[in-house]
Design an enzyme around this catalytic site. Structure first.
Site, PDB file in Angstrom:
ATOM      1  N   ARG A 147      -1.984  -2.389 -18.068  1.00  9.35           N
ATOM      2  CA  ARG A 147      -3.260  -1.652 -18.095  1.00  9.35           C
ATOM      3  C   ARG A 147      -3.184  -0.556 -17.045  1.00  9.35           C
ATOM      4  O   ARG A 147      -3.091  -0.835 -15.850  1.00  9.35           O
ATOM      5  CB  ARG A 147      -4.435  -2.578 -17.789  1.00  9.35           C
ATOM      6  CG  ARG A 147      -4.536  -3.766 -18.692  1.00  9.35           C
ATOM      7  CD  ARG A 147      -5.886  -4.407 -18.603  1.00  9.35           C
ATOM      8  NE  ARG A 147      -6.818  -3.678 -19.425  1.00  9.35           N
ATOM      9  CZ  ARG A 147      -6.960  -3.863 -20.740  1.00  9.35           C
ATOM     10  NH1 ARG A 147      -6.235  -4.752 -21.366  1.00  9.35           N
ATOM     11  NH2 ARG A 147      -7.833  -3.152 -21.413  1.00  9.35           N
ATOM     12  N   LYS A 194      -2.146   0.272 -24.739  1.00  7.95           N
ATOM     13  CA  LYS A 194      -2.489   0.117 -26.165  1.00  7.95           C
ATOM     14  C   LYS A 194      -1.187   0.158 -26.986  1.00  7.95           C
ATOM     15  O   LYS A 194      -0.366  -0.744 -26.832  1.00  7.95           O
ATOM     16  CB  LYS A 194      -3.475   1.213 -26.567  1.00  7.95           C
ATOM     17  CG  LYS A 194      -4.810   1.126 -25.802  1.00  7.95           C
ATOM     18  CD  LYS A 194      -5.782   2.181 -26.301  1.00  7.95           C
ATOM     19  CE  LYS A 194      -7.164   2.037 -25.730  1.00  7.95           C
ATOM     20  NZ  LYS A 194      -7.360   2.560 -24.391  1.00  7.95           N
ATOM     21  N   ASP A 244      -6.259  13.504 -25.310  1.00 10.62           N
ATOM     22  CA  ASP A 244      -6.319  12.118 -24.839  1.00 10.62           C
ATOM     23  C   ASP A 244      -5.687  11.260 -25.936  1.00 10.62           C
ATOM     24  O   ASP A 244      -6.324  10.965 -26.947  1.00 10.62           O
ATOM     25  CB  ASP A 244      -7.780  11.716 -24.577  1.00 10.62           C
ATOM     26  CG  ASP A 244      -7.906  10.249 -24.169  1.00 10.62           C
ATOM     27  OD1 ASP A 244      -6.903   9.515 -24.241  1.00 10.62           O
ATOM     28  OD2 ASP A 244      -9.022   9.845 -23.785  1.00 10.62           O
ATOM     29  N   TYR A 250       0.852  -1.202   0.000  1.00 13.15           N
ATOM     30  CA  TYR A 250       0.000   0.000   0.000  1.00 13.15           C
ATOM     31  C   TYR A 250       0.878   1.239   0.000  1.00 13.15           C
ATOM     32  O   TYR A 250       1.853   1.304   0.746  1.00 13.15           O
ATOM     33  CB  TYR A 250      -0.927   0.012   1.229  1.00 13.15           C
ATOM     34  CG  TYR A 250      -2.373  -0.045   0.808  1.00 13.15           C
ATOM     35  CD1 TYR A 250      -2.974   1.085   0.249  1.00 13.15           C
ATOM     36  CD2 TYR A 250      -3.112  -1.210   0.909  1.00 13.15           C
ATOM     37  CE1 TYR A 250      -4.285   1.047  -0.185  1.00 13.15           C
ATOM     38  CE2 TYR A 250      -4.423  -1.258   0.470  1.00 13.15           C
ATOM     39  CZ  TYR A 250      -5.002  -0.125  -0.084  1.00 13.15           C
ATOM     40  OH  TYR A 250      -6.294  -0.162  -0.526  1.00 13.15           O
ATOM     41  N   GLU A 257      -0.489   4.859  -0.458  1.00 13.16           N
ATOM     42  CA  GLU A 257      -1.275   6.097  -0.651  1.00 13.16           C
ATOM     43  C   GLU A 257      -0.377   7.310  -0.523  1.00 13.16           C
ATOM     44  O   GLU A 257       0.450   7.388   0.391  1.00 13.16           O
ATOM     45  CB  GLU A 257      -2.388   6.185   0.390  1.00 13.16           C
ATOM     46  CG  GLU A 257      -3.611   5.381   0.018  1.00 13.16           C
ATOM     47  CD  GLU A 257      -4.718   5.507   1.039  1.00 13.16           C
ATOM     48  OE1 GLU A 257      -4.557   6.216   2.045  1.00 13.16           O
ATOM     49  OE2 GLU A 257      -5.761   4.865   0.825  1.00 13.16           O
ATOM     50  N   THR A 268      -3.914   6.113 -21.915  1.00 10.78           N
ATOM     51  CA  THR A 268      -3.788   4.771 -21.356  1.00 10.78           C
ATOM     52  C   THR A 268      -2.371   4.287 -21.665  1.00 10.78           C
ATOM     53  O   THR A 268      -1.657   4.888 -22.488  1.00 10.78           O
ATOM     54  CB  THR A 268      -4.801   3.786 -21.979  1.00 10.78           C
ATOM     55  OG1 THR A 268      -4.691   3.875 -23.402  1.00 10.78           O
ATOM     56  CG2 THR A 268      -6.216   4.108 -21.553  1.00 10.78           C
TER      57      THR A 268
HETATM   58  C1  PLP Z   1      -9.278   7.637 -26.291  1.00 10.27           C
HETATM   59  C2  PLP Z   1      -9.563   6.775 -25.089  1.00 10.27           C
HETATM   60  N1  PLP Z   1      -9.663   7.347 -23.877  1.00 10.27           N
HETATM   61  C3  PLP Z   1      -9.929   6.634 -22.781  1.00 10.27           C
HETATM   62  C4  PLP Z   1     -10.109   5.269 -22.841  1.00 10.27           C
HETATM   63  C5  PLP Z   1     -10.472   4.531 -21.605  1.00 10.27           C
HETATM   64  O1  PLP Z   1      -9.511   3.692 -21.182  1.00 10.27           O
HETATM   65  P1  PLP Z   1      -9.855   2.490 -20.156  1.00 10.27           P
HETATM   66  O2  PLP Z   1     -10.576   1.471 -20.956  1.00 10.27           O
HETATM   67  O3  PLP Z   1      -8.506   2.081 -19.705  1.00 10.27           O
HETATM   68  O4  PLP Z   1     -10.689   3.070 -19.067  1.00 10.27           O
HETATM   69  C6  PLP Z   1      -9.996   4.620 -24.076  1.00 10.27           C
HETATM   70  C7  PLP Z   1     -10.192   3.167 -24.158  1.00 10.27           C
HETATM   71  O5  PLP Z   1     -10.495   2.581 -25.119  1.00 10.27           O
HETATM   72  C8  PLP Z   1      -9.737   5.397 -25.232  1.00 10.27           C
HETATM   73  O6  PLP Z   1      -9.653   4.837 -26.433  1.00 10.27           O
END
Ligand code: PLP
Length: 415
Positions: free
Chosen positions: A226, A220, A191, A45, A47, A217
């Protein structure tokens, strides 16, 4: 030993080894990444943040998290990096929590146009329920019209704009996004969950000079565990200062913990440090460029066969397989051991439950060693499955099973 679970894992490992994996958000993490995920780090842990923990015994964990942060900052070119978000959806929610109040206007690309749920999808999501959501669309050719977006933003004056996609096969013009956000003084969040590996490897322009915050993320195109990250850019820090926010980095960190999360998953963070190290190499740059070359070859081959293909300039494409027929085709491909997901195409006449397309990406099979010639073969296999589905004869299942055997035999050639 929990035989049931380990037998199922063995079967899943077989499925992953024998199949052709074309879901653009999936990849194969290295042995080393998986080793760290399954390490003793899962027991701890922690935090808080390095040097400021609420639990004792975090000396080594602090060093690991600090390494992840430093490696990620260097690769992405951001000023500050939080590596604790549990996944992409929490990361985006944490940014919303840090920068907006309930009821503020936010702006993102529609789900049906390739946006993500967390960018303001109305009614059913956190981002759509607690904020006033304005959504932009793509044109019939699948591309964002930046002039139209600029007009929408001027009309609706959102506090936050998301530039990020989950099913968009073209290069994102972050410079234009930056100008649009600047025109109304909005926060701009890139994002880059899907394209992060391409950005790091130099196969897609980086958003960092033009945006305030970067989320992504890590599982990918980056090929990590993950998880997710939130980065703060130089532009973000000076934008925040311009209206008196002197602690943007802290605001982000506080939204992650204690705002939305508790103890960070240090096994994931350790694995992320390894993935960043792997990505900091010529080999990874070659990988990123190969993903794009492979995707272009696959898209061109399918176009030559007469398919309506959206894209591609990045790692993925959308194929129109006929009104509402996406799921049927995806299921048939699975029977042939080829894994894709059904997806809406731009201005789809179907619905999210009955979409007209499939989404295909090349990151995972590029990791397995596929090159252009292999993707020409993949186009042939996809075409054969689609032809079988169209013929819809009594021996459909048997014919798909034959392709399945062919795929399994071929995949034995790849480690
Ligand atoms: C552009 C984008 N943002 C956020 C996410 C969310 O990620 P997670 O599935 O890890 O919550 C994804 C997942 O496919 C995504 O393609």
């Amino acid at each position: 030993m929990d035989k049931k679970i380990f037998e199922l894992i063995k079967k899943e490992a077989g499925r992953q080894k024998e199949g052709i994996h074309l879901i653009p958000s999936e990849n194969f993490a290295s042995e080393e990444v998986m080793k760290v995920l399954g390490s003793v780090l899962t027991n701890k842990y922690a935090e808080g943040y390095p040097g400021k923990r609420y639990y004792q015994g975090n000396g080594f964990v602090d060093e690991i998290e600090s390494l992840a942060i430093e490696r990620g900052k260097k690769l992405l070119g951001v000023e500050h990096l939080n590596v604790q978000p549990y996944s992409g959806s929490p990361a985006n929610s944490e940014v919303l929590m840090a920068l907006a109040e309930v009821g503020d206007t936010i702006c993102g690309l529609k789900l049906s146009a390739g946006g993500h749920l967390t960018h303001g999808h109305p009614k059913i999501t956190f981002s759509g329920k607690f904020f006033r959501s304005v959504q932009y669309d793509v044109e019939p050719d699948g591309r964002i019209d930046y002039e139209k977006l600029g007009e929408l933003v001027k009309e609706t004056r959102p506090k936050i704009i998301f530039a990020g996609t989950t099913a968009y096969p073209y290069i994102l013009d972050f410079k234009k996004f930056g100008e649009i956000a600047d025109s109304v003084g909005a926060w701009l969040i890139a994002d880059i969950s899907h394209i992060v590996g391409l950005v790091i490897g130099g196969a897609h322009p980086s958003p960092v000079p033009y945006v305030h915050i970067v989320t992504s993320t890590t599982h990918k195109s980056l090929r990590g565990p993950r998880g997710a990250i939130i980065g703060v850019t130089k532009k973000g820090i000076s934008f925040a200062k311009s209206f008196g926010i002197l602690d943007l980095e802290k605001r982000i960190d506080r939204a992650v913990f204690p705002g939305m999360q508790g103890g960070p998953h240090e096994n994931t963070i350790g694995a992320l440090a390894v993935a960043f190290n792997e990505a900091d190499s010529e080999e990874f740059n070659d990988y990123a460029h190969q993903i794009v070359k492979n995707a272009k070859t696959l898209a061109d081959s399918l176009k030559e066969k007469g398919y309506k293909v959206f894209g591609t300039e990045n790692h993925l494409m959308l194929i129109d397989v006929g009104k509402e027929r996406g799921k049927e085709v995806a299921v048939a491909l699975e029977k042939a051991n080829i894994f894709v997901n059904s997806n809406m195409v731009p201005h789809d006449e179907g619905s999210p439950m009955r979409p007209s397309g499939i989404r295909i990406g090349t990151p995972a099979m590029t990791t397995r060693g596929f090159r252009e010639k292999d993707f020409i073969k993949v186009a042939d296999l996809i075409d054969r499955v689609c032809c079988e589905v169209n013929k819809n004869e009594a021996n459909l299942e048997g014919n798909l099973a034959e392709i399945d055997i062919e795929v399994k035999n071929w995949m034995r050639e790849f480690s």
